[in-house]
Design a protein around this motif. Sequence first.
Motif, PDB file in Angstrom:
ATOM      1  N   UNK A 214     -20.131 -76.060  46.097  1.00  0.00           N
ATOM      2  CA  UNK A 214     -20.606 -74.828  45.453  1.00  0.00           C
ATOM      3  C   UNK A 214     -21.749 -74.235  46.272  1.00  0.00           C
ATOM      4  N   UNK A 215     -22.025 -72.969  46.030  1.00  0.00           N
ATOM      5  CA  UNK A 215     -23.103 -72.287  46.759  1.00  0.00           C
ATOM      6  C   UNK A 215     -22.642 -70.882  47.088  1.00  0.00           C
ATOM      7  N   UNK A 216     -23.558 -69.939  47.001  1.00  0.00           N
ATOM      8  CA  UNK A 216     -23.154 -68.568  47.311  1.00  0.00           C
ATOM      9  C   UNK A 216     -24.234 -67.557  47.045  1.00  0.00           C
ATOM     10  N   UNK A 217     -23.835 -66.313  47.091  1.00  0.00           N
ATOM     11  CA  UNK A 217     -24.785 -65.202  46.906  1.00  0.00           C
ATOM     12  C   UNK A 217     -24.969 -64.494  48.228  1.00  0.00           C
ATOM     13  N   UNK A 218     -25.197 -65.279  49.296  1.00  0.00           N
ATOM     14  CA  UNK A 218     -25.222 -64.711  50.649  1.00  0.00           C
ATOM     15  C   UNK A 218     -24.624 -65.767  51.577  1.00  0.00           C
ATOM     16  N   UNK A 219     -24.255 -65.349  52.799  1.00  0.00           N
ATOM     17  CA  UNK A 219     -23.520 -66.268  53.690  1.00  0.00           C
ATOM     18  C   UNK A 219     -24.306 -67.538  53.996  1.00  0.00           C
TER      19      UNK A 219
ATOM     20  N   UNK B  46     -17.156 -62.537  42.526  1.00  0.00           N
ATOM     21  CA  UNK B  46     -17.054 -61.466  43.525  1.00  0.00           C
ATOM     22  C   UNK B  46     -17.952 -61.653  44.748  1.00  0.00           C
ATOM     23  N   UNK B  47     -18.725 -62.732  44.812  1.00  0.00           N
ATOM     24  CA  UNK B  47     -19.701 -62.879  45.904  1.00  0.00           C
ATOM     25  C   UNK B  47     -19.038 -63.099  47.259  1.00  0.00           C
ATOM     26  N   UNK B  48     -19.855 -63.095  48.316  1.00  0.00           N
ATOM     27  CA  UNK B  48     -19.359 -63.255  49.688  1.00  0.00           C
ATOM     28  C   UNK B  48     -18.658 -64.602  49.878  1.00  0.00           C
TER      29      UNK B  48
ATOM     30  N   UNK C 226      -8.217 -71.370  52.909  1.00  0.00           N
ATOM     31  CA  UNK C 226      -7.045 -71.849  52.202  1.00  0.00           C
ATOM     32  C   UNK C 226      -7.300 -73.081  51.341  1.00  0.00           C
ATOM     33  N   UNK C 227      -8.439 -73.086  50.637  1.00  0.00           N
ATOM     34  CA  UNK C 227      -8.668 -74.171  49.684  1.00  0.00           C
ATOM     35  C   UNK C 227      -8.820 -73.559  48.285  1.00  0.00           C
ATOM     36  N   UNK C 228      -8.678 -74.404  47.238  1.00  0.00           N
ATOM     37  CA  UNK C 228      -8.681 -73.853  45.872  1.00  0.00           C
ATOM     38  C   UNK C 228     -10.060 -73.322  45.511  1.00  0.00           C
ATOM     39  N   UNK C 229     -10.088 -72.064  45.092  1.00  0.00           N
ATOM     40  CA  UNK C 229     -11.360 -71.413  44.759  1.00  0.00           C
ATOM     41  C   UNK C 229     -11.381 -71.044  43.276  1.00  0.00           C
ATOM     42  N   UNK C 230     -12.457 -71.418  42.598  1.00  0.00           N
ATOM     43  CA  UNK C 230     -12.625 -71.037  41.190  1.00  0.00           C
ATOM     44  C   UNK C 230     -13.839 -70.121  41.055  1.00  0.00           C
ATOM     45  N   UNK C 231     -13.651 -68.953  40.473  1.00  0.00           N
ATOM     46  CA  UNK C 231     -14.780 -68.045  40.233  1.00  0.00           C
ATOM     47  C   UNK C 231     -15.311 -68.236  38.819  1.00  0.00           C
ATOM     48  N   UNK C 232     -16.630 -68.365  38.674  1.00  0.00           N
ATOM     49  CA  UNK C 232     -17.228 -68.491  37.333  1.00  0.00           C
ATOM     50  C   UNK C 232     -18.261 -67.376  37.119  1.00  0.00           C
TER      51      UNK C 232
ATOM     52  N   UNK D 270     -24.985 -76.115  48.096  1.00  0.00           N
ATOM     53  CA  UNK D 270     -25.824 -75.490  49.122  1.00  0.00           C
ATOM     54  C   UNK D 270     -26.811 -74.511  48.489  1.00  0.00           C
ATOM     55  N   UNK D 271     -26.872 -74.484  47.179  1.00  0.00           N
ATOM     56  CA  UNK D 271     -27.845 -73.600  46.532  1.00  0.00           C
ATOM     57  C   UNK D 271     -27.339 -72.182  46.344  1.00  0.00           C
ATOM     58  N   UNK D 272     -28.238 -71.306  45.952  1.00  0.00           N
ATOM     59  CA  UNK D 272     -27.845 -69.948  45.563  1.00  0.00           C
ATOM     60  C   UNK D 272     -27.598 -69.976  44.056  1.00  0.00           C
ATOM     61  N   UNK D 273     -27.743 -68.802  43.424  1.00  0.00           N
ATOM     62  CA  UNK D 273     -27.765 -68.823  41.955  1.00  0.00           C
ATOM     63  C   UNK D 273     -26.489 -69.337  41.300  1.00  0.00           C
ATOM     64  N   UNK D 274     -25.331 -69.169  41.969  1.00  0.00           N
ATOM     65  CA  UNK D 274     -24.079 -69.612  41.337  1.00  0.00           C
ATOM     66  C   UNK D 274     -24.009 -71.136  41.219  1.00  0.00           C
ATOM     67  N   UNK D 275     -24.840 -71.838  42.003  1.00  0.00           N
ATOM     68  CA  UNK D 275     -24.748 -73.306  41.990  1.00  0.00           C
ATOM     69  C   UNK D 275     -25.352 -73.917  40.725  1.00  0.00           C
ATOM     70  N   UNK D 276     -26.258 -73.189  40.074  1.00  0.00           N
ATOM     71  CA  UNK D 276     -26.979 -73.789  38.944  1.00  0.00           C
ATOM     72  C   UNK D 276     -26.046 -74.212  37.788  1.00  0.00           C
TER      73      UNK D 276
END
Length: 357
Positions: free
Chosen positions: A9-14, A41-43, A52-58, A100-106
Amino acid sequence: MERKRIVFTGGGSAGHVTPNIAIINEMNQEEWQIYYIGSKTGIEKELIEKLNISYYGISSGKLRRYIDVENIIDSFRVMKGCLEARSILKKIKPCAVFSKGGFVSVPVIIAARSLDIPIIIHESDYTPGLANRISKSFATKVYTSFEEAKKHFPANKTRVIGSPIRREILTGSKKVGLDFLGFHHGLPVLTIMGGSLGSKIMNETIREALPSLLKKYQIVHLCGKGNVSDSLSNIPGYKQYEYIHEELSHILAATEIVITRGGSNAIFEFLALRIPMLIIPLSKKQSRGDQLLNGRSFEAKGYASMLEEERLNQETFIQLLEQVTRDKEKIIEAMKCQEEGDALRILLDEMENIASR
Ligand SMILES: CC(=O)N[C@H]1[C@@H](OP(=O)(O)OP(=O)(O)OC[C@H]2O[C@@H](n3ccc(=O)[nH]c3=O)[C@H](O)[C@@H]2O)O[C@H](CO)[C@@H](O)[C@@H]1O
């Protein structure tokens, strides 16, 4: 044989995604089943789906350091994200979650903790971001890029390892880079990276200075989404891109000096590639000041010169760039003295370790 399962997990910016990509690219997918939980919808969605790996958006909310009515709405989004992450994790049953951090990881970390799933976090910056500060007490193991970041985490579970860098970044070809850019061998290549999202103030300063810069350099400008200027698209020796994917390694192999924001992953990549840097960190007005600290640390070690945004104008910019050009060899020598660890190997070993328990 059943594959080992892991969730990233991790996101918000590259910067909160590329270290994950570095690790994922090294994992044998015949042994590992890899999943990613990010925002809708993040980057991270765009960068990870390419693998090509399974991605889940929350659902996820922005974590703000100031009072705002949006905080109330966002706290509901975070709660919703926790429930969504929990049900995804219950289904996957991974041996670990790597963040890797970023708000989505919390929400993912909170959900993993509630299910007793081991949590590994990596902090790229000199001081931890809000997400990792919240996550640190839930983590089983914490890794940091900067030695100086260690003191912000519990000593018994924290280790300094440097930055996990995408291996492909280190194997670019100068010739392929020059051919891709349509550049020649006659003038040095200057690459400008205003962070993964681009930087308005850096874009403006560089564009104003273009006539004088182009006498001495060929310029690659990574200017961020929506920031390509059509009026400058036919200038010889000047190439602009919103964001560069696979070709980045070749562009960097052709680059002699880089002008960059103080994002940790980017500056550790330039350090590994021994490219002298002029760092223009994001100011304290727009951030918690982590890039300033990252930049100061690199400057003190002799890897870079730093120009604070408040002092940025044509004159200071050209002056500092000339200084880096003059000190190039000295900077490269300092970079060569850096102790090289293999952060990527250490993290891969840690994952094998957890999976074998
Ligand atoms: C505005 C903001 O919150 N910035 C933070 C964000 O920066 P940001 O998202 O800019 O992250 P970094 O500079 O650390 O990393 C950017 C990554 O994107 C890659 N890249 C960039 C441009 C491009 O065209 N192609 C490409 O592949 C770089 O090679 C690098 O791997 O995360 C960093 C790491 O926590 C922090 O230090 C920054 O303060």
